[in-house]
Motif scaffolding. Structure first.
Motif, PDB file in Angstrom:
ATOM      1  N   GLY A   1     -13.980  31.878  63.149  1.00  0.00           N
ATOM      2  CA  GLY A   1     -13.179  31.773  61.935  1.00  0.00           C
ATOM      3  C   GLY A   1     -11.933  30.957  62.192  1.00  0.00           C
ATOM      4  N   PRO A   2     -11.114  30.724  61.173  1.00  0.00           N
ATOM      5  CA  PRO A   2      -9.912  29.897  61.339  1.00  0.00           C
ATOM      6  C   PRO A   2      -8.947  30.426  62.392  1.00  0.00           C
ATOM      7  N   ASP A   3      -8.951  31.763  62.623  1.00  0.00           N
ATOM      8  CA  ASP A   3      -8.021  32.347  63.578  1.00  0.00           C
ATOM      9  C   ASP A   3      -8.577  32.400  64.995  1.00  0.00           C
ATOM     10  N   THR A   4      -9.861  32.119  65.171  1.00  0.00           N
ATOM     11  CA  THR A   4     -10.475  32.192  66.499  1.00  0.00           C
ATOM     12  C   THR A   4     -10.996  30.843  66.989  1.00  0.00           C
ATOM     13  N   VAL A   5     -11.110  29.870  66.104  1.00  0.00           N
ATOM     14  CA  VAL A   5     -11.629  28.536  66.457  1.00  0.00           C
ATOM     15  C   VAL A   5     -10.530  27.508  66.189  1.00  0.00           C
ATOM     16  N   PRO A   6      -9.874  26.971  67.241  1.00  0.00           N
ATOM     17  CA  PRO A   6      -8.753  26.048  67.038  1.00  0.00           C
ATOM     18  C   PRO A   6      -9.130  24.788  66.267  1.00  0.00           C
ATOM     19  N   ILE A   7     -10.399  24.378  66.320  1.00  0.00           N
ATOM     20  CA  ILE A   7     -10.828  23.140  65.656  1.00  0.00           C
ATOM     21  C   ILE A   7     -11.565  23.451  64.354  1.00  0.00           C
ATOM     22  N   TRP A   8     -11.272  24.595  63.750  1.00  0.00           N
ATOM     23  CA  TRP A   8     -11.997  25.043  62.567  1.00  0.00           C
ATOM     24  C   TRP A   8     -11.980  24.005  61.441  1.00  0.00           C
ATOM     25  N   ASP A   9     -10.821  23.408  61.160  1.00  0.00           N
ATOM     26  CA  ASP A   9     -10.721  22.466  60.044  1.00  0.00           C
ATOM     27  C   ASP A   9     -11.619  21.256  60.239  1.00  0.00           C
ATOM     28  N   ALA A  10     -11.869  20.889  61.486  1.00  0.00           N
ATOM     29  CA  ALA A  10     -12.715  19.725  61.761  1.00  0.00           C
ATOM     30  C   ALA A  10     -14.194  20.083  61.841  1.00  0.00           C
ATOM     31  N   CYS A  11     -14.491  21.379  61.813  1.00  0.00           N
ATOM     32  CA  CYS A  11     -15.889  21.782  62.033  1.00  0.00           C
ATOM     33  C   CYS A  11     -16.195  23.065  61.280  1.00  0.00           C
ATOM     34  N   GLU A  12     -15.904  23.090  59.997  1.00  0.00           N
ATOM     35  CA  GLU A  12     -16.235  24.275  59.207  1.00  0.00           C
ATOM     36  C   GLU A  12     -17.750  24.428  59.109  1.00  0.00           C
ATOM     37  N   PRO A  13     -18.229  25.663  59.080  1.00  0.00           N
ATOM     38  CA  PRO A  13     -19.682  25.872  59.112  1.00  0.00           C
ATOM     39  C   PRO A  13     -20.335  25.609  57.757  1.00  0.00           C
ATOM     40  N   PRO A  14     -21.576  25.162  57.778  1.00  0.00           N
ATOM     41  CA  PRO A  14     -22.351  25.116  56.539  1.00  0.00           C
ATOM     42  C   PRO A  14     -22.803  26.532  56.185  1.00  0.00           C
TER      43      PRO A  14
ATOM     44  N   VAL B   1     -28.134  39.088  65.571  1.00  0.00           N
ATOM     45  CA  VAL B   1     -28.011  39.063  64.117  1.00  0.00           C
ATOM     46  C   VAL B   1     -26.797  38.205  63.782  1.00  0.00           C
ATOM     47  N   VAL B   2     -26.791  37.638  62.583  1.00  0.00           N
ATOM     48  CA  VAL B   2     -25.688  36.769  62.177  1.00  0.00           C
ATOM     49  C   VAL B   2     -25.246  37.144  60.773  1.00  0.00           C
ATOM     50  N   ASP B   3     -23.940  37.104  60.539  1.00  0.00           N
ATOM     51  CA  ASP B   3     -23.368  37.409  59.234  1.00  0.00           C
ATOM     52  C   ASP B   3     -22.470  36.266  58.784  1.00  0.00           C
ATOM     53  N   GLN B   4     -22.585  35.914  57.514  1.00  0.00           N
ATOM     54  CA  GLN B   4     -21.650  35.000  56.858  1.00  0.00           C
ATOM     55  C   GLN B   4     -21.566  35.425  55.393  1.00  0.00           C
ATOM     56  N   PRO B   5     -20.910  36.551  55.133  1.00  0.00           N
ATOM     57  CA  PRO B   5     -20.972  37.141  53.784  1.00  0.00           C
ATOM     58  C   PRO B   5     -20.371  36.283  52.693  1.00  0.00           C
ATOM     59  N   ASP B   6     -19.445  35.353  53.026  1.00  0.00           N
ATOM     60  CA  ASP B   6     -18.775  34.567  51.994  1.00  0.00           C
ATOM     61  C   ASP B   6     -19.300  33.139  51.878  1.00  0.00           C
ATOM     62  N   GLY B   7     -20.412  32.846  52.558  1.00  0.00           N
ATOM     63  CA  GLY B   7     -21.065  31.558  52.360  1.00  0.00           C
ATOM     64  C   GLY B   7     -20.445  30.417  53.135  1.00  0.00           C
ATOM     65  N   ALA B   8     -20.898  29.195  52.780  1.00  0.00           N
ATOM     66  CA  ALA B   8     -20.493  27.981  53.496  1.00  0.00           C
ATOM     67  C   ALA B   8     -18.980  27.871  53.607  1.00  0.00           C
ATOM     68  N   GLY B   9     -18.528  27.439  54.779  1.00  0.00           N
ATOM     69  CA  GLY B   9     -17.109  27.244  55.013  1.00  0.00           C
ATOM     70  C   GLY B   9     -16.349  28.494  55.394  1.00  0.00           C
ATOM     71  N   SER B  10     -17.042  29.626  55.497  1.00  0.00           N
ATOM     72  CA  SER B  10     -16.353  30.888  55.786  1.00  0.00           C
ATOM     73  C   SER B  10     -16.749  31.419  57.157  1.00  0.00           C
ATOM     74  N   ARG B  11     -16.118  32.494  57.534  1.00  0.00           N
ATOM     75  CA  ARG B  11     -16.277  33.107  58.843  1.00  0.00           C
ATOM     76  C   ARG B  11     -17.744  33.420  59.152  1.00  0.00           C
ATOM     77  N   VAL B  12     -18.117  33.190  60.403  1.00  0.00           N
ATOM     78  CA  VAL B  12     -19.463  33.490  60.901  1.00  0.00           C
ATOM     79  C   VAL B  12     -19.334  34.449  62.075  1.00  0.00           C
ATOM     80  N   THR B  13     -20.122  35.507  62.067  1.00  0.00           N
ATOM     81  CA  THR B  13     -20.119  36.462  63.171  1.00  0.00           C
ATOM     82  C   THR B  13     -21.525  36.564  63.731  1.00  0.00           C
ATOM     83  N   ILE B  14     -21.639  36.314  65.033  1.00  0.00           N
ATOM     84  CA  ILE B  14     -22.928  36.362  65.721  1.00  0.00           C
ATOM     85  C   ILE B  14     -22.880  37.540  66.678  1.00  0.00           C
TER      86      ILE B  14
END
Length: 609
Positions: A192-205, A272-285
């Protein structure tokens, strides 16, 4: 290991309760050839002293043959437990080491800088002239060369493979009941934005499944590598850049482990993987089974193991969860020696506290709490709210009843400070807590009664929980909740002459006791069998505050301690107890950072250091 030394290694001048028999049983279990001994010892039975005696049985340098490993580790997942060990006069020969961020640099101009961001971490080829006096490296050297090194489980896992903390003869894990869950949580990759320093350059689909997650992990790893190259090209970093570098290194390690394990057809790990808020939001693996991870970080680190807890409820289930073969594991049962009449359970249930039912139940629980307060006008009380949403709504009702002058609470940012203040003061305040069922010692007048607001079932919105229930693992579901209840009940009775009452407000707790009866320790079953409805005073707010008239603070001051920010997040749950720890706005301003509904309940006692 030399089990025959166990009584000589016991650090206290005398035994209390069942400690002497416990030592004899532990010795017999190791002498019978078991590699792992589970010690189920009730709260207050002196587990840390038993742990020290076991660790003292490790081979020593003078007695070991060539090639044999020596010495012992003591570890616990709970930071507060390690603090207790560090402050215990009977355990001074356990040398504690903590993570770098717990120590400050001693160089001039850097004394407010944590060691993990000090010049030695920021400047290439930095030659520290005072490293021998650095508090972190000093403690690490002392612990590494001491017969018993003590550390949190998080730090212990992080040192797997290090030359400093290699394999030892004996590993003792205190408060080991949640080892599998803690390993799963520690191995979870939170992007997520608080755990990935390059989040803005690599937001998840949009991540629809694990194949998508693996492809995104590959992309993120490539981007992280590019940024690391840029950072490392600098001769000197500022503290923020040093922190970014370390975060990227850890991120790459985590992503690599996930991708390699997921694509390994022979791996036993389920993801298992979670992305409850869809593209561009936090991903938990998340890994479902931590066996492979525990092999490297725990089971390969020693030859003999002792795992202590009050709530290892089912030996075979525990072994399956952490990757142990039951035939190499013995269970030692330590009886409870505290009189059962000193630890009563009271049925004050007012209905279910599920999301669907709590609108009707919470007002009744609040009224019942006022009656309990009136029954204990001069005694401190603890309320286990289970979630911040329940805490908010309960506190709102107490404000309306006019008893807020006797009520304290906390949020995610000030929990330790508020808890410390409540414990220090003599006032008979009621503390509305969230996730304090473990690692809390409230002996004597620190607390004489407590209320459990909700059956602490795991959150069914968590993908790992949902997957287990889809696999029909209902026994695990009930054991997990029961374990938390038993841990909570132990907070207020800490010695044979101590006493404290536990009130149960959620009717789902009664159902839990029936469903989990087969895994219930005998001493707790005795409490349950004696449970009855108490004769409480009638609802009278003035009686609830009779013991605090003319006290030190006004209700307006009480309210001011929780003002200053907007609402929290939602409070949805989909099980009989699966509430998240999310906050919720009740129209008043509250200071609280957002808590993810997927966050583990153990997060508040787990320190990744």
């Amino acid at each position: 290991m030399y089990p025959g030394r166990i009584t000589d290694e016991f650090p206290a001048p005398s035994y209390r309760g069942a400690q002497e028999q416990a030592l004899a049983d532990i010795r017999a279990a190791f002498e019978a050839g078991n590699d792992v001994v589970l010690v189920r010892a009730p709260t207050g039975s002196g587990k840390s002293l038993l742990a020290r005696a076991i660790a003292g049985c490790a081979r020593t340098a003078g007695a070991a043959e060539a090639g044999e490993v020596i010495d012992a580790y003591y570890t616990t997942p709970q930071v507060s437990q390690l603090d207790d060990v560090a402050g215990d006069d009977l355990l001074t020969d356990l040398k504690v080491i903590r993570g770098k961020n717990n120590y400050d640099c001693i160089l001039p101009g850097e004394t407010d800088t944590p060691v993990d961001q000090a010049p030695c971490a920021r400047e290439r080829m930095f030659d520290c002239q005072v490293e021998h006096r650095c508090p972190y490296f000093s403690d690490r050297t002392i612990a590494a060369n001491n017969p018993i090194a003590a550390m949190t489980l998080a730090y212990f896992m992080q040192t797997a493979g290090s030359d400093v903390f290699g394999q030892r003869d004996v590993l003792v894990i205190d408060e080991a009941h949640g080892l599998g869950n803690w390993a799963e949580m520690y191995a979870t990759i939170d992007l997520g934005p608080d755990t990935v320093p390059i989040w803005d350059a690599c937001e998840p689909p949009a991540i629809e499944g694990l194949d998508d997650a693996a492809r995104y992990a590959d992309q993120l790893d490539t981007m992280a590598d590019r940024r690391l190259t840029e950072v490392r090209s600098q001769a000197e970093l500022d503290p923020e850049e040093a922190a970014e570098r370390d975060t990227l290194v850890q991120l790459q390690s985590d992503l690599s482990w996930f991708v390699e394990d997921y694509r390994d057809t022979d791996s036993a790990t389920t993801w298992v993987v979670d992305q409850p808020d869809g593209a561009g939001s936090r991903v938990t693996i998340k890994p479902m089974a931590p066996e492979k991870y525990l092999t490297h970080t725990v089971w390969d680190r020693a030859e003999k193991f002792a795992l202590l807890s009050a709530t290892i409820l089912n030996k075979d289930a525990f072994c399956a969860n952490v990757g142990l073969a039951p035939d190499r594991v013995a269970l030692v049962e330590v009886p409870h020696t505290f009189p059962v009449e000193h630890r009563p359970l009271y049925d004050v249930t007012q209905g279910k506290m599920t999301y669907e039912d709590r609108d009707a139940t919470i007002p009744k629980v609040a009224e019942t709490l006022v009656r309990i307060m009136a029954a204990h006008p001069d005694e401190k009380g603890l309320v286990h709210c289970h979630s911040y949403a329940i805490q908010d709504r309960l506190r709102s009702h107490l404000d309306e009843f006019g008893v807020d002058s006797r009520v304290r609470a906390h949020d995610t940012d000030d929990r330790d400070a508020q808890l410390s203040t409540w414990k220090r003061l003599d006032d008979p305040d009621v503390f509305l807590s969230v996730k304090m069922e473990e690692a809390l010692d409230l002996e004597g007048d620190l607390c004489r009664w407590q209320l459990l607001c909700k059956a602490p079932y795991p959150n069914t919105r968590d993908s790992r929980v949902a997957a287990r229930l889809e696999d029909d693992q209902w026994g695990w579901y009930y054991r997990t909740a029961l374990r938390t209840v038993i841990q909570a009940c132990g907070r207020v009775v800490r010695a044979p002459d101590d006493h404290g009452a536990t009130y149960l407000a959620d009717s789902s707790l009664l159902d839990l006791f029936e469903r989990a009866r087969v895994d219930m320790p005998d001493w707790f079953a005795e409490q349950v069998d004696r449970m009855h409805s108490p004769d409480l005073p009638e609802f009278d707010p003035s009686a609830a505050t009779a013991g605090v008239s003319g006290r030190r603070r006004s209700s307006s001051q009480s309210r001011s301690s929780r003002s200053g920010s907007g609402s929290g997040s939602s409070d949805s749950d989909t099980s009989d107890g699966g509430a998240s720890a999310d906050g919720a706005s009740d129209g008043r301003s509250r200071s609280r950072s957002r808590r993810s509904s997927e966050k583990s309940p153990m997060a508040d006692v787990w320190d990744t250091e």
